[in-house]
Design a protein around this motif. Structure first.
Motif, short mmCIF file in Angstrom:
data_model
loop_
_atom_site.label_atom_id
_atom_site.label_comp_id
_atom_site.label_asym_id
_atom_site.label_seq_id
_atom_site.Cartn_x
_atom_site.Cartn_y
_atom_site.Cartn_z
N VAL A 45 92.39 -4.19 113.29
CA VAL A 45 93.28 -4.23 112.13
C VAL A 45 94.02 -5.56 112.16
O VAL A 45 94.85 -5.79 113.06
CB VAL A 45 94.28 -3.06 112.13
CG1 VAL A 45 95.21 -3.14 110.90
CG2 VAL A 45 93.57 -1.72 112.17
N THR A 46 93.73 -6.45 111.22
CA THR A 46 94.52 -7.68 111.15
C THR A 46 95.79 -7.34 110.37
O THR A 46 95.75 -6.53 109.43
CB THR A 46 93.76 -8.83 110.45
OG1 THR A 46 93.71 -8.57 109.04
CG2 THR A 46 92.36 -9.03 111.01
N GLY A 47 96.90 -7.90 110.79
CA GLY A 47 98.17 -7.56 110.13
C GLY A 47 98.69 -6.18 110.54
O GLY A 47 99.52 -5.59 109.84
N GLY A 48 98.24 -5.69 111.69
CA GLY A 48 98.64 -4.35 112.15
C GLY A 48 100.08 -4.24 112.59
O GLY A 48 100.56 -3.13 112.86
N ILE A 69 95.10 -7.80 115.41
CA ILE A 69 95.25 -9.27 115.44
C ILE A 69 96.39 -9.61 114.48
O ILE A 69 96.31 -9.31 113.28
CB ILE A 69 93.96 -10.00 115.00
CG1 ILE A 69 92.79 -9.61 115.90
CG2 ILE A 69 94.18 -11.52 115.00
CD1 ILE A 69 91.44 -10.23 115.48
N ASP A 70 97.45 -10.19 115.02
CA ASP A 70 98.62 -10.48 114.20
C ASP A 70 99.39 -11.63 114.86
O ASP A 70 99.57 -11.62 116.07
CB ASP A 70 99.53 -9.23 114.09
CG ASP A 70 100.50 -9.30 112.93
OD1 ASP A 70 101.28 -10.28 112.86
OD2 ASP A 70 100.49 -8.39 112.09
N PRO A 82 83.86 -4.43 117.01
CA PRO A 82 84.37 -3.20 116.41
C PRO A 82 83.38 -2.62 115.39
O PRO A 82 82.53 -3.35 114.86
CB PRO A 82 85.65 -3.65 115.70
CG PRO A 82 85.41 -5.09 115.39
CD PRO A 82 84.59 -5.63 116.51
N ASP A 83 83.51 -1.32 115.12
CA ASP A 83 82.69 -0.71 114.06
C ASP A 83 83.20 -1.16 112.69
O ASP A 83 82.42 -1.33 111.76
CB ASP A 83 82.80 0.82 114.15
CG ASP A 83 82.31 1.32 115.50
OD1 ASP A 83 81.08 1.36 115.68
OD2 ASP A 83 83.15 1.62 116.38
N VAL A 84 84.52 -1.30 112.62
CA VAL A 84 85.12 -1.61 111.31
C VAL A 84 86.28 -2.60 111.48
O VAL A 84 86.99 -2.55 112.49
CB VAL A 84 85.58 -0.30 110.60
CG1 VAL A 84 86.51 0.51 111.47
CG2 VAL A 84 86.24 -0.56 109.27
N VAL A 85 86.41 -3.50 110.52
CA VAL A 85 87.54 -4.43 110.51
C VAL A 85 88.34 -4.17 109.22
O VAL A 85 87.78 -4.22 108.12
CB VAL A 85 87.08 -5.90 110.56
CG1 VAL A 85 88.25 -6.85 110.30
CG2 VAL A 85 86.46 -6.23 111.92
N PHE A 86 89.60 -3.83 109.40
CA PHE A 86 90.53 -3.71 108.26
C PHE A 86 91.30 -5.02 108.18
O PHE A 86 92.06 -5.33 109.11
CB PHE A 86 91.52 -2.57 108.48
CG PHE A 86 90.91 -1.20 108.52
CD1 PHE A 86 90.83 -0.42 107.36
CD2 PHE A 86 90.41 -0.66 109.70
CE1 PHE A 86 90.27 0.86 107.39
CE2 PHE A 86 89.85 0.61 109.73
CZ PHE A 86 89.78 1.37 108.58
N HIS A 87 91.12 -5.75 107.11
CA HIS A 87 91.77 -7.07 107.03
C HIS A 87 92.99 -7.02 106.11
O HIS A 87 92.88 -7.06 104.88
CB HIS A 87 90.75 -8.10 106.54
CG HIS A 87 91.32 -9.47 106.35
ND1 HIS A 87 92.36 -9.95 107.12
CD2 HIS A 87 90.99 -10.47 105.48
CE1 HIS A 87 92.66 -11.18 106.71
NE2 HIS A 87 91.85 -11.51 105.72
N LEU A 88 94.16 -6.91 106.75
CA LEU A 88 95.43 -6.85 106.00
C LEU A 88 96.32 -8.06 106.22
O LEU A 88 97.28 -8.25 105.46
CB LEU A 88 96.21 -5.58 106.36
CG LEU A 88 95.67 -4.27 105.79
CD1 LEU A 88 94.61 -3.68 106.70
CD2 LEU A 88 96.78 -3.26 105.59
N ALA A 89 96.05 -8.85 107.25
CA ALA A 89 96.92 -10.02 107.51
C ALA A 89 96.82 -10.96 106.32
O ALA A 89 95.74 -11.25 105.83
CB ALA A 89 96.48 -10.73 108.79
#
Ligand SMILES: NC(=O)c1ccc[n+]([C@@H]2O[C@H](COP(=O)([O-])OP(=O)(O)OC[C@H]3O[C@@H](n4cnc5c(N)ncnc54)[C@H](O)[C@@H]3O)[C@@H](O)[C@H]2O)c1
Length: 217
Positions: free
Chosen positions: A5-8, A30-31, A66-73
């Motif tokens: 999770v970017t921006g987690g 990753i933040d 990872p299986d999934v990347v959530f990009h919020l950053a």
């Protein structure tokens, strides 16, 4: 299942991390903590303090697979995007490309992107759909729309699966008055200090709001 999770450490990202951990995901954040906070980090998540534009961020995805990347950053401040379009594009466009390259090379199954209703600009309609015209009126809206196009091309060229979510104005715990859709946080802060509210314009304007837990769902 493993998720990055970017921006987690941010407002929405921290709620997402909580839910993923509740669902037994192994979560890596990753933040660079530019607007995110240590206090928001779930104790069971692994925090990597890195910029999404860096080679190190890329390497984390390559190593963790990872299986999934959530990009919020993101650079999520509309006013700042007007003052500094270069910085806004660096984070929101270059940073997204950096992560997409890593996801392609690490064979990530899915890339989920936090986009925004700002891609529509000042569209004067009661109900907006995905088919409506996108005509951003801020560099923030433009950089998010550009990032969306890169995501679509990574799918077209390399088969990277994706979902793009265009959030409206998100509100809820841990929101700061700085980011997009911050009016609820602004009003709550003034309420706490016993100050009156500043209403811009004639007060007749409307916005669409969505609760942060609904976004996570
Ligand atoms: N809050 C809203 O109403 C809203 C509406 C539409 C879209 N969005 C999008 O949702 C996402 C999350 O928004 P939010 O409200 O939680 O914002 P936020 O500022 O609380 O969270 C963003 C996080 O990204 C991190 N970050 C910023 N630049 C970075 C960089 N270069 N490298 C690594 N980390 C970096 C920050 O430290 C922060 O933790 C953003 O992509 C934003 O554009 C938010």
């Amino acid at each position: 299942m493993k998720a990055v999770v970017t921006g987690g450490a941010g407002f929405i990202g921290s709620h997402l991390v909580e839910e993923l951990i509740r669902q037994d995901f192994n979560v890596h954040i990753i933040d660079n903590l530019i607007s995110g906070k240590y206090d928001n980090i779930h104790p069971l998540a692994t925090l990597h303090i890195e910029d999404i534009c860096s080679d190190k961020a890329k390497q984390i995805i390559l190593d963790e697979k990872p299986d999934v990347v959530f990009h919020l950053a993101a650079q999520a401040d509309v006013s700042r995007s007007i003052q500094d379009p270069q910085y806004d594009a660096d984070v929101n466009v270059q940073g997204t490309i950096n992560l997409l390259e890593a996801c392609r090379d690490a064979s990530v199954n899915k890339f989920i992107f936090a986009s925004t209703s700002a891609v529509y600009g000042n569209l004067q309609k009661e109900l907006i759909t995905e088919q409506d015209l996108t005509l951003p009126v801020s560099y923030y809206g433009l950089s998010k729309l550009t990032a969306e196009s890169y995501i679509r091309l990574f799918h077209y060229l390399y088969g990277l699966q994706y979902t793009i979510l265009r959030y409206g104005n998100v509100y809820g715990p841990r929101q700061t008055p700085k980011g997009e859709g911050g009016v609820v946080a602004v009003f709550l802060e003034r309420l706490k200090k016993g100050l009156s509210f500043n209403i811009h314009g004639d007060g007749e304007q409307t916005r669409d709001f969505i609760y942060v837990k609904d976004i996570v769902q």
